[in-house]
Design a protein around this motif. Sequence first.
Motif, PDB file in Angstrom:
ATOM      1  N   TYR A   1       0.849  -1.201   0.000  1.00  0.00           N
ATOM      2  CA  TYR A   1       0.000   0.000   0.000  1.00  0.00           C
ATOM      3  C   TYR A   1       0.881   1.246   0.000  1.00  0.00           C
ATOM      4  O   TYR A   1       2.100   1.160   0.223  1.00  0.00           O
TER       5      TYR A   1
ATOM      6  N   GLY B   1       0.255   5.325   5.181  1.00  0.00           N
ATOM      7  CA  GLY B   1      -0.975   4.702   5.679  1.00  0.00           C
ATOM      8  C   GLY B   1      -0.695   3.832   6.892  1.00  0.00           C
ATOM      9  O   GLY B   1       0.461   3.705   7.323  1.00  0.00           O
ATOM     10  N   PRO B   2      -1.733   3.201   7.440  1.00  0.00           N
ATOM     11  CA  PRO B   2      -1.561   2.409   8.664  1.00  0.00           C
ATOM     12  C   PRO B   2      -0.682   1.165   8.496  1.00  0.00           C
ATOM     13  O   PRO B   2       0.086   0.811   9.396  1.00  0.00           O
ATOM     14  N   THR B   3      -0.759   0.518   7.326  1.00  0.00           N
ATOM     15  CA  THR B   3       0.047  -0.690   7.117  1.00  0.00           C
ATOM     16  C   THR B   3       1.515  -0.291   6.995  1.00  0.00           C
ATOM     17  O   THR B   3       2.409  -0.941   7.546  1.00  0.00           O
ATOM     18  N   ASP B   4       1.741   0.808   6.286  1.00  0.00           N
ATOM     19  CA  ASP B   4       3.093   1.349   6.120  1.00  0.00           C
ATOM     20  C   ASP B   4       3.671   1.733   7.493  1.00  0.00           C
ATOM     21  O   ASP B   4       4.828   1.418   7.802  1.00  0.00           O
TER      22      ASP B   4
ATOM     23  N   HIS C   1      -1.729  -7.075   5.632  1.00  0.00           N
ATOM     24  CA  HIS C   1      -2.772  -7.225   6.654  1.00  0.00           C
ATOM     25  C   HIS C   1      -3.813  -8.254   6.217  1.00  0.00           C
ATOM     26  O   HIS C   1      -3.512  -9.196   5.485  1.00  0.00           O
TER      27      HIS C   1
ATOM     28  N   ALA D   1      -8.954   1.515   0.055  1.00  0.00           N
ATOM     29  CA  ALA D   1      -7.665   1.181  -0.575  1.00  0.00           C
ATOM     30  C   ALA D   1      -7.827   0.072  -1.623  1.00  0.00           C
ATOM     31  O   ALA D   1      -6.873  -0.644  -1.920  1.00  0.00           O
TER      32      ALA D   1
ATOM     33  N   SER E   1      -9.342  -4.555   0.527  1.00  0.00           N
ATOM     34  CA  SER E   1      -8.533  -3.887   1.550  1.00  0.00           C
ATOM     35  C   SER E   1      -9.355  -3.790   2.834  1.00  0.00           C
ATOM     36  O   SER E   1     -10.576  -4.001   2.834  1.00  0.00           O
ATOM     37  N   ALA E   2      -8.685  -3.432   3.914  1.00  0.00           N
ATOM     38  CA  ALA E   2      -9.375  -3.344   5.207  1.00  0.00           C
ATOM     39  C   ALA E   2     -10.442  -2.260   5.162  1.00  0.00           C
ATOM     40  O   ALA E   2     -11.576  -2.459   5.631  1.00  0.00           O
ATOM     41  N   SER E   3     -10.101  -1.107   4.573  1.00  0.00           N
ATOM     42  CA  SER E   3     -11.051   0.005   4.513  1.00  0.00           C
ATOM     43  C   SER E   3     -12.262  -0.364   3.653  1.00  0.00           C
ATOM     44  O   SER E   3     -13.392   0.024   3.957  1.00  0.00           O
TER      45      SER E   3
ATOM     46  N   GLY F   1      -3.974   3.183  -1.346  1.00  0.00           N
ATOM     47  CA  GLY F   1      -3.730   3.065   0.089  1.00  0.00           C
ATOM     48  C   GLY F   1      -4.584   4.111   0.756  1.00  0.00           C
ATOM     49  O   GLY F   1      -5.119   5.011   0.082  1.00  0.00           O
ATOM     50  N   THR F   2      -4.715   4.030   2.082  1.00  0.00           N
ATOM     51  CA  THR F   2      -5.592   5.012   2.720  1.00  0.00           C
ATOM     52  C   THR F   2      -4.881   6.346   2.977  1.00  0.00           C
ATOM     53  O   THR F   2      -5.537   7.305   3.346  1.00  0.00           O
ATOM     54  N   ALA F   3      -3.559   6.412   2.768  1.00  0.00           N
ATOM     55  CA  ALA F   3      -2.887   7.718   2.922  1.00  0.00           C
ATOM     56  C   ALA F   3      -3.366   8.698   1.844  1.00  0.00           C
ATOM     57  O   ALA F   3      -3.806   9.804   2.177  1.00  0.00           O
TER      58      ALA F   3
ATOM     59  N   ASP G   1     -10.987   3.651   8.451  1.00  0.00           N
ATOM     60  CA  ASP G   1      -9.542   3.405   8.415  1.00  0.00           C
ATOM     61  C   ASP G   1      -9.077   2.893   9.781  1.00  0.00           C
ATOM     62  O   ASP G   1      -9.804   2.966  10.773  1.00  0.00           O
ATOM     63  N   GLN G   2      -7.840   2.404   9.810  1.00  0.00           N
ATOM     64  CA  GLN G   2      -7.308   1.899  11.079  1.00  0.00           C
ATOM     65  C   GLN G   2      -7.009   3.063  12.025  1.00  0.00           C
ATOM     66  O   GLN G   2      -6.568   4.129  11.585  1.00  0.00           O
TER      67      GLN G   2
HETATM   68  C1  MLT Z   1      -6.475  -0.651   4.008  1.00  0.00           C
HETATM   69  O1  MLT Z   1      -7.506  -0.014   4.029  1.00  0.00           O
HETATM   70  O2  MLT Z   1      -6.427  -1.784   3.551  1.00  0.00           O
HETATM   71  C2  MLT Z   1      -5.216  -0.074   4.545  1.00  0.00           C
HETATM   72  O3  MLT Z   1      -5.500   1.023   5.338  1.00  0.00           O
HETATM   73  C3  MLT Z   1      -4.308   0.228   3.416  1.00  0.00           C
HETATM   74  C4  MLT Z   1      -3.184   1.089   3.823  1.00  0.00           C
HETATM   75  O4  MLT Z   1      -2.455   0.751   4.754  1.00  0.00           O
HETATM   76  O5  MLT Z   1      -3.003   2.118   3.190  1.00  0.00           O
END
Ligand code: MLT
Length: 329
Positions: A38, A42-45, A95, A159, A163-165, A187-189, A205-206
């Motif tokens: 991603y 973002g959160p995974t990063d 993730h 994303a 994706s998680a979002s 990605g969510t960023a 989002d996370q």
């Molecule tokens: C997601 O929604 O899958 C993650 O937030 C992707 C991300 O880390 O950008």
Amino acid sequence: MTSKFLSVALACAAMVSANVMAQDYPVANKVITFVLPYAAGGPTDKAARDLAQSMSKFMGGHSIVIDNSAGASGSIGANKVAKAPADGYTLLFTHIAQATLPTFFRNLPYNVERDFEYLGMVSENPMNLIGRPSLPANNMTELMGWIQANKGKINIANAGPGSASHLCGMLFQSTIKVDMTSVPYKGTAPAMTDLIGGQVDLMCDQTTTTIPQIEGKKVKSYAVTTPTRLTAAALKDSPTMQEAGLKDFSVTIWQGLYAPKGTPAPVLKKLNDALKAAVKDQDFIRKQEGGGATVITDARNDPAGHKNFVISEVAKWAPVIRAGGIYAD
Ligand code: MLT
């Protein structure tokens, strides 16, 4: 020399060279790369960078760098690692997509069960429904009223499918029985940038990356996806989805580390040892807990427990995804 003798000799030579390689691993001038599927920021990063920093401490300060290979819902980065040399220098940090993409894609170019060595799970992460700062709704009750009044006009960022979002946003829409326009990003960023700018209305989002934006009053927080409220000060006024009347709504995602299939066992052991030390590292724990995440130290931190859990997650999410009828290809 018979062909049987030749193939036994070649197999022995390969085994010896794998063991020699494993003894020296990691070689001083060769960096370890975490492929992160991603966008940066973002959160995974964020979780991957925290883990890289901590694992490096337990690998004699060895360099671990992040390669953001974003796109196609995270499948581009995962595929890159599935096809990478199995030498312990190219790893995948991802993730819940590891468990959802096999259903979201009907032709995924890799197999999550067969193409990876499982190194261990790292954390569990709650999610948070947030909105653009200009949304007139200031709490979940007002948001539900605004959604009803604006049906057909609302968009929700994510994303990419799987994706998680996306998963969280899809569950939200199906639970409240309102369809929104899905806007995918790498990605969510980048999605967060557009949410702050008002180009999109909502995102799930996370909490590791929503908390700083809520604190900075750049986005509005409406609800958290865990069965109980979270303790972070920024989220103290955010009810759970269940408190807000969304029966049984619960989404917690998770992060894990993987190597290409065939990576020598001694290399996997060195990586797993460093991962286990990292999840007990106070600095790493403080960074994850500060963002509402929980570090994993149970059996899922071991390769077998990690793999079993991911396989169980594939089975858990497959019917939910199929019922949604949305595919990424
Ligand atoms: C997601 O929604 O899958 C993650 O937030 C992707 C991300 O880390 O950008």
